[in-house]
Design a protein around this motif. Structure first.
Motif, PDB file in Angstrom:
ATOM      1  N   SER A   1       0.858  -1.184   0.000  1.00  5.44           N
ATOM      2  CA  SER A   1       0.000   0.000   0.000  1.00  5.44           C
ATOM      3  C   SER A   1       0.890   1.228   0.000  1.00  5.44           C
ATOM      4  N   LEU A   2       0.291   2.363  -0.262  1.00  2.00           N
ATOM      5  CA  LEU A   2       1.054   3.612  -0.307  1.00  2.00           C
ATOM      6  C   LEU A   2       0.179   4.738   0.202  1.00  2.00           C
ATOM      7  N   SER A   3       0.807   5.876   0.445  1.00  2.00           N
ATOM      8  CA  SER A   3       0.053   6.977   1.026  1.00  2.00           C
ATOM      9  C   SER A   3       0.849   8.263   0.942  1.00  2.00           C
ATOM     10  N   GLU A   4       0.124   9.377   1.118  1.00  2.00           N
ATOM     11  CA  GLU A   4       0.769  10.671   1.273  1.00  2.00           C
ATOM     12  C   GLU A   4       1.042  10.964   2.751  1.00  2.00           C
ATOM     13  N   TYR A   5       0.584  10.097   3.636  1.00  2.00           N
ATOM     14  CA  TYR A   5       0.827  10.270   5.073  1.00  2.00           C
ATOM     15  C   TYR A   5       1.195   8.906   5.666  1.00  2.00           C
ATOM     16  N   ASP A   6       1.491   8.866   6.972  1.00  2.00           N
ATOM     17  CA  ASP A   6       2.171   7.703   7.525  1.00  2.00           C
ATOM     18  C   ASP A   6       1.259   6.537   7.906  1.00  2.00           C
ATOM     19  N   ALA A   7       0.207   6.336   7.151  1.00  2.00           N
ATOM     20  CA  ALA A   7      -0.657   5.167   7.270  1.00  2.00           C
ATOM     21  C   ALA A   7      -1.171   4.862   5.873  1.00  2.00           C
ATOM     22  N   PRO A   8      -1.471   3.615   5.560  1.00  2.00           N
ATOM     23  CA  PRO A   8      -1.956   3.295   4.213  1.00  2.00           C
ATOM     24  C   PRO A   8      -3.159   4.141   3.832  1.00  2.00           C
ATOM     25  N   GLY A   9      -3.132   4.703   2.634  1.00  5.30           N
ATOM     26  CA  GLY A   9      -4.197   5.569   2.174  1.00  5.30           C
ATOM     27  C   GLY A   9      -5.414   4.782   1.732  1.00  5.30           C
ATOM     28  N   PHE A  10      -6.574   5.378   1.904  1.00  3.00           N
ATOM     29  CA  PHE A  10      -7.819   4.750   1.464  1.00  3.00           C
ATOM     30  C   PHE A  10      -8.763   5.843   1.014  1.00  3.00           C
ATOM     31  N   TYR A  11      -9.153   5.830  -0.263  1.00  2.00           N
ATOM     32  CA  TYR A  11      -9.982   6.896  -0.816  1.00  2.00           C
ATOM     33  C   TYR A  11     -11.165   6.293  -1.546  1.00  2.00           C
ATOM     34  N   ASN A  12     -12.355   6.692  -1.150  1.00  2.00           N
ATOM     35  CA  ASN A  12     -13.570   6.246  -1.823  1.00  2.00           C
ATOM     36  C   ASN A  12     -13.562   4.729  -1.999  1.00  2.00           C
TER      37      ASN A  12
ATOM     38  N   VAL B   1       2.692   9.635  -3.552  1.00  2.00           N
ATOM     39  CA  VAL B   1       3.444   8.712  -2.703  1.00  2.00           C
ATOM     40  C   VAL B   1       4.508   9.458  -1.904  1.00  2.00           C
ATOM     41  N   GLN B   2       4.413   9.403  -0.585  1.00  2.00           N
ATOM     42  CA  GLN B   2       5.569   9.696   0.262  1.00  2.00           C
ATOM     43  C   GLN B   2       5.932   8.472   1.091  1.00  2.00           C
ATOM     44  N   TYR B   3       4.913   7.684   1.422  1.00  2.00           N
ATOM     45  CA  TYR B   3       5.129   6.487   2.234  1.00  2.00           C
ATOM     46  C   TYR B   3       4.755   5.248   1.446  1.00  2.00           C
ATOM     47  N   GLY B   4       5.572   4.211   1.566  1.00  2.00           N
ATOM     48  CA  GLY B   4       5.275   2.920   0.968  1.00  2.00           C
ATOM     49  C   GLY B   4       5.260   1.848   2.037  1.00  2.00           C
ATOM     50  N   PHE B   5       4.398   0.850   1.862  1.00  2.00           N
ATOM     51  CA  PHE B   5       4.225  -0.186   2.878  1.00  2.00           C
ATOM     52  C   PHE B   5       4.250  -1.571   2.235  1.00  2.00           C
ATOM     53  N   LEU B   6       4.928  -2.490   2.908  1.00  2.00           N
ATOM     54  CA  LEU B   6       4.890  -3.902   2.556  1.00  2.00           C
ATOM     55  C   LEU B   6       4.288  -4.651   3.734  1.00  2.00           C
ATOM     56  N   HIS B   7       3.225  -5.425   3.474  1.00  2.00           N
ATOM     57  CA  HIS B   7       2.511  -6.149   4.523  1.00  2.00           C
ATOM     58  C   HIS B   7       2.678  -7.645   4.280  1.00  2.00           C
ATOM     59  N   VAL B   8       3.291  -8.351   5.209  1.00  2.00           N
ATOM     60  CA  VAL B   8       3.513  -9.788   5.088  1.00  2.00           C
ATOM     61  C   VAL B   8       2.487 -10.511   5.948  1.00  2.00           C
ATOM     62  N   ARG B   9       1.727 -11.404   5.336  1.00  2.00           N
ATOM     63  CA  ARG B   9       0.679 -12.137   6.032  1.00  2.00           C
ATOM     64  C   ARG B   9       0.804 -13.635   5.726  1.00  2.00           C
ATOM     65  N   ASN B  10       0.280 -14.459   6.622  1.00  2.00           N
ATOM     66  CA  ASN B  10       0.219 -15.920   6.432  1.00  2.00           C
ATOM     67  C   ASN B  10       1.605 -16.535   6.230  1.00  2.00           C
ATOM     68  N   PHE B  11       2.598 -15.987   6.915  1.00  2.00           N
ATOM     69  CA  PHE B  11       3.967 -16.488   6.787  1.00  2.00           C
ATOM     70  C   PHE B  11       4.164 -17.614   7.796  1.00  2.00           C
ATOM     71  N   THR B  12       4.335 -18.836   7.300  1.00  2.00           N
ATOM     72  CA  THR B  12       4.489 -19.997   8.189  1.00  2.00           C
ATOM     73  C   THR B  12       5.803 -20.729   7.992  1.00  2.00           C
TER      74      THR B  12
END
Length: 236
Positions: A43-54, A80-91
């Motif tokens: 995810s990405l955003s202009e601020y320090d949390a993942p962005g969500f619009y409409n 984009v100022q912030y980029g995020f990598l989210h790792v899930r279901n890692f076993t």
């Protein structure tokens, strides 16, 4: 970065970019081939949390785009100022590595040909900062073929004459984009160019006038003579 479990990686690039994000991993493909592969979201955003619009997605699956490179591309490009990598279901007991994480710029490179200063010999005034912020806002909305209106993923990243009016006027005087402004006037002409909003039809007329006064190119008045009259009549 060595990834050995679930979690989130956040990167602050320090400056706004109109584009998207991608990362490199030389060994992620091994984990994705596991019997129970992890889920990689970005995810990405202009601020320090993942962005969500409409209706835009808050996160999206990382897409393999070329050797060792994985990307997030939403609606063409984002702010984009912030980029995020989210790792899930890692076993897995094994790990993988992120060796690069970057912004990919998607704006037309343009140079400043004009500027503004109160020239008071002191630090930049509030008026200076407002002017340069406005100019930069236009700069990050210039695509190769047209002027955009917004950086957020809301499904209408197109050029229409209400948003484009001030953008085009500034682009003429600050960036010297005469040809692109003329092209955008052509693109937003006709009934579809103002989305049925009467005042936006008048903004289109004003944009034609701005272009003429800045460039002296009277052909734009000749080509659009009938449409200019129709929109002025409709306004009256």
């Amino acid at each position: 970065v060595t990834v050995g479990g679930n979690g989130d990686l956040a990167v602050d690039f320090g400056a706004e970019c109109a584009g998207w994000i991608e990362f490199e991993s030389p060994d992620l493909h091994l984990r994705l081939a596991d019997a129970a592969p992890p889920t990689l979201l970005m995810s990405l955003s202009e601020y320090d949390a993942p962005g969500f619009y409409n209706t835009g997605p808050k996160t999206s699956v990382a897409v393999h785009v070329r050797e060792h490179t994985y990307s997030l591309r939403l609606n063409s490009y984002e702010g984009v100022q912030y980029g995020f990598l989210h790792v899930r279901n890692f076993t897995s007991k094994a790990t993988f590595h992120v060796t690069a994480f970057r912004q990919i710029c998607q704006i037309l490179p343009v140079n400043y040909q004009g500027g503004f200063s109160t020239n008071n010999g002191l630090s930049p005034s509030l008026l200076d900062r407002v002017w340069w912020s406005g100019a930069y806002t236009v700069k990050v909305n210039v695509e190769a073929q047209f002027f955009n209106s917004v950086l957020v993923d809301r499904g209408d990243r197109i050029s229409w004459t209400g948003d484009a009016h001030l953008t085009q006027k500034l682009a003429l005087y600050v960036f010297g984009l005469d040809d692109l402004v003329r092209q955008n006037i052509e693109r937003t002409s006709g009934p579809g160019g103002y989305n049925g909003i009467p005042t936006y039809a008048l903004y289109w007329v004003l944009s034609v006038v701005d272009y003429f006064w800045c460039t002296g190119d009277s052909s734009v008045l000749i080509v659009h003579h009938d449409e200019l009259k129709r929109k002025l009549r409709a306004a009256l």
